[in-house]
Design a protein around this motif. Structure first.
Motif, PDB file in Angstrom:
ATOM      1  N   ARG A   1      54.108  32.438  38.198  1.00 54.75           N
ATOM      2  CA  ARG A   1      53.274  32.375  36.997  1.00 54.75           C
ATOM      3  C   ARG A   1      52.929  33.773  36.522  1.00 54.75           C
ATOM      4  NH1 ARG A   1      47.592  32.000  36.850  1.00 54.75           N
ATOM      5  NH2 ARG A   1      46.922  31.599  34.733  1.00 54.75           N
ATOM      6  N   GLN A   2      53.086  34.019  35.261  1.00 58.37           N
ATOM      7  CA  GLN A   2      52.764  35.315  34.663  1.00 58.37           C
ATOM      8  C   GLN A   2      51.254  35.406  34.453  1.00 58.37           C
ATOM      9  OE1 GLN A   2      55.626  37.078  33.200  1.00 58.37           O
ATOM     10  NE2 GLN A   2      54.479  38.925  32.824  1.00 58.37           N
ATOM     11  N   ILE A   3      50.639  36.478  34.938  1.00 55.86           N
ATOM     12  CA  ILE A   3      49.212  36.684  34.758  1.00 55.86           C
ATOM     13  C   ILE A   3      49.015  37.528  33.513  1.00 55.86           C
ATOM     14  CG2 ILE A   3      47.120  37.680  35.739  1.00 55.86           C
ATOM     15  CD1 ILE A   3      48.305  37.132  38.492  1.00 55.86           C
ATOM     16  N   THR A   4      48.188  37.060  32.619  1.00 51.79           N
ATOM     17  CA  THR A   4      47.935  37.785  31.379  1.00 51.79           C
ATOM     18  C   THR A   4      46.565  38.444  31.438  1.00 51.79           C
ATOM     19  OG1 THR A   4      46.955  35.869  30.277  1.00 51.79           O
ATOM     20  CG2 THR A   4      49.341  36.149  30.066  1.00 51.79           C
ATOM     21  N   TRP A   5      46.278  39.285  30.472  1.00 51.62           N
ATOM     22  CA  TRP A   5      45.006  39.992  30.398  1.00 51.62           C
ATOM     23  C   TRP A   5      43.836  39.015  30.307  1.00 51.62           C
ATOM     24  CZ3 TRP A   5      43.092  44.456  31.582  1.00 51.62           C
ATOM     25  CH2 TRP A   5      41.903  44.887  31.019  1.00 51.62           C
ATOM     26  N   GLN A   6      44.027  37.902  29.632  1.00 46.20           N
ATOM     27  CA  GLN A   6      42.957  36.925  29.472  1.00 46.20           C
ATOM     28  C   GLN A   6      42.632  36.225  30.796  1.00 46.20           C
ATOM     29  OE1 GLN A   6      45.528  37.188  27.287  1.00 46.20           O
ATOM     30  NE2 GLN A   6      44.312  38.162  25.678  1.00 46.20           N
ATOM     31  N   ASP A   7      43.564  36.194  31.729  1.00 47.78           N
ATOM     32  CA  ASP A   7      43.338  35.547  33.024  1.00 47.78           C
ATOM     33  C   ASP A   7      42.477  36.386  33.966  1.00 47.78           C
ATOM     34  OD1 ASP A   7      44.932  33.426  32.238  1.00 47.78           O
ATOM     35  OD2 ASP A   7      46.746  34.315  33.086  1.00 47.78           O
ATOM     36  N   LEU A   8      42.367  37.677  33.710  1.00 50.44           N
ATOM     37  CA  LEU A   8      41.649  38.567  34.622  1.00 50.44           C
ATOM     38  C   LEU A   8      40.138  38.504  34.418  1.00 50.44           C
ATOM     39  CD1 LEU A   8      43.845  41.779  34.391  1.00 50.44           C
ATOM     40  CD2 LEU A   8      43.792  40.115  36.232  1.00 50.44           C
ATOM     41  N   ASP A   9      39.421  38.645  35.514  1.00 47.37           N
ATOM     42  CA  ASP A   9      37.970  38.798  35.464  1.00 47.37           C
ATOM     43  C   ASP A   9      37.695  40.275  35.191  1.00 47.37           C
ATOM     44  OD1 ASP A   9      35.249  38.770  35.752  1.00 47.37           O
ATOM     45  OD2 ASP A   9      35.262  38.312  37.904  1.00 47.37           O
ATOM     46  N   LYS A  10      37.266  40.603  33.996  1.00 42.97           N
ATOM     47  CA  LYS A  10      37.155  41.996  33.550  1.00 42.97           C
ATOM     48  C   LYS A  10      36.163  42.799  34.390  1.00 42.97           C
ATOM     49  CE  LYS A  10      39.795  40.940  30.033  1.00 42.97           C
ATOM     50  NZ  LYS A  10      40.047  39.560  30.213  1.00 42.97           N
ATOM     51  N   LYS A  11      35.045  42.207  34.791  1.00 42.29           N
ATOM     52  CA  LYS A  11      34.051  42.942  35.581  1.00 42.29           C
ATOM     53  C   LYS A  11      34.635  43.354  36.931  1.00 42.29           C
ATOM     54  CE  LYS A  11      30.048  40.782  33.488  1.00 42.29           C
ATOM     55  NZ  LYS A  11      28.920  39.881  33.680  1.00 42.29           N
ATOM     56  N   ARG A  12      35.315  42.444  37.575  1.00 41.48           N
ATOM     57  CA  ARG A  12      35.928  42.763  38.863  1.00 41.48           C
ATOM     58  C   ARG A  12      37.068  43.754  38.698  1.00 41.48           C
ATOM     59  NH1 ARG A  12      37.281  37.478  42.042  1.00 41.48           N
ATOM     60  NH2 ARG A  12      37.611  38.976  43.699  1.00 41.48           N
ATOM     61  N   TYR A  13      37.832  43.606  37.612  1.00 44.28           N
ATOM     62  CA  TYR A  13      38.954  44.505  37.342  1.00 44.28           C
ATOM     63  C   TYR A  13      38.466  45.941  37.211  1.00 44.28           C
ATOM     64  CZ  TYR A  13      42.715  46.749  34.737  1.00 44.28           C
ATOM     65  OH  TYR A  13      43.684  47.607  34.306  1.00 44.28           O
ATOM     66  N   TYR A  14      37.451  46.172  36.405  1.00 43.59           N
ATOM     67  CA  TYR A  14      36.949  47.529  36.202  1.00 43.59           C
ATOM     68  C   TYR A  14      36.248  48.059  37.449  1.00 43.59           C
ATOM     69  CZ  TYR A  14      38.195  47.434  31.320  1.00 43.59           C
ATOM     70  OH  TYR A  14      38.894  47.377  30.161  1.00 43.59           O
TER      71      TYR A  14
END
Length: 103
Positions: free
Chosen positions: A13-26
Motif C-alpha cells: 500500500r502506498q502511504i500518502t502525505w494525508q495518511d501521516l500523523d503530522k505531529k508525530r512526523y515533525y
C-alpha cells in the motif's frame, strides 16, 4: 487433505502525505535529525580544524586533533558552536518539510 485456498498477493500500500500523523512526523523527524547531528558534530569539528590550519602544523592528523581538542578544551570543546548549527539546520529541515506540506 490439502485445501487449495487462493493465495492473493497484493502490492504494498502506498502511504500518502494525508495518511501521516503530522505531529508525530515533525516531532520524530526533528528528534532523529538532532540526534544524528549530536553524534556527527565532533567529527565535523575535527575535519574543519584540520582544513583551516594553513601552513601551520597544529595538528598532525585526525587522532592528534582529537586528543589536543580534548586535552585543551575538554568534552565541551567538541560541541563549541553546536547550538547555532543545530538551530540553523533545524530551520532548514523544517523549511524543506513545509515546502512538501504546501505542495
Amino acid at each position: 487433505m490439502t485445501s487449495s485456498a487462493a493465495v492473493t498477493s497484493s502490492a504494498p500500500r502506498q502511504i500518502t502525505w494525508q495518511d501521516l500523523d503530522k505531529k508525530r512526523y515533525y516531532f520524530w523527524g526533528c528528534t532523529v535529525f538532532l540526534g544524528i547531528r549530536v553524534f556527527v558534530y565532533p567529527a565535523n569539528l575535527i575535519k574543519t580544524r584540520l582544513q583551516v590550519q594553513k601552513g601551520t602544523d597544529v595538528y598532525r592528523g585526525s587522532y592528534d586533533a582529537f586528543l589536543k581538542v580534548f586535552k585543551s578544551e575538554g568534552l565541551v570543546g567538541f560541541y563549541r558552536g553546536f547550538p547555532i548549527f543545530a538551530f540553523g539546520s533545524g530551520i532548514n529541515a523544517e523549511y524543506g518539510s513545509f515546502k512538501l506540506f504546501i505542495n
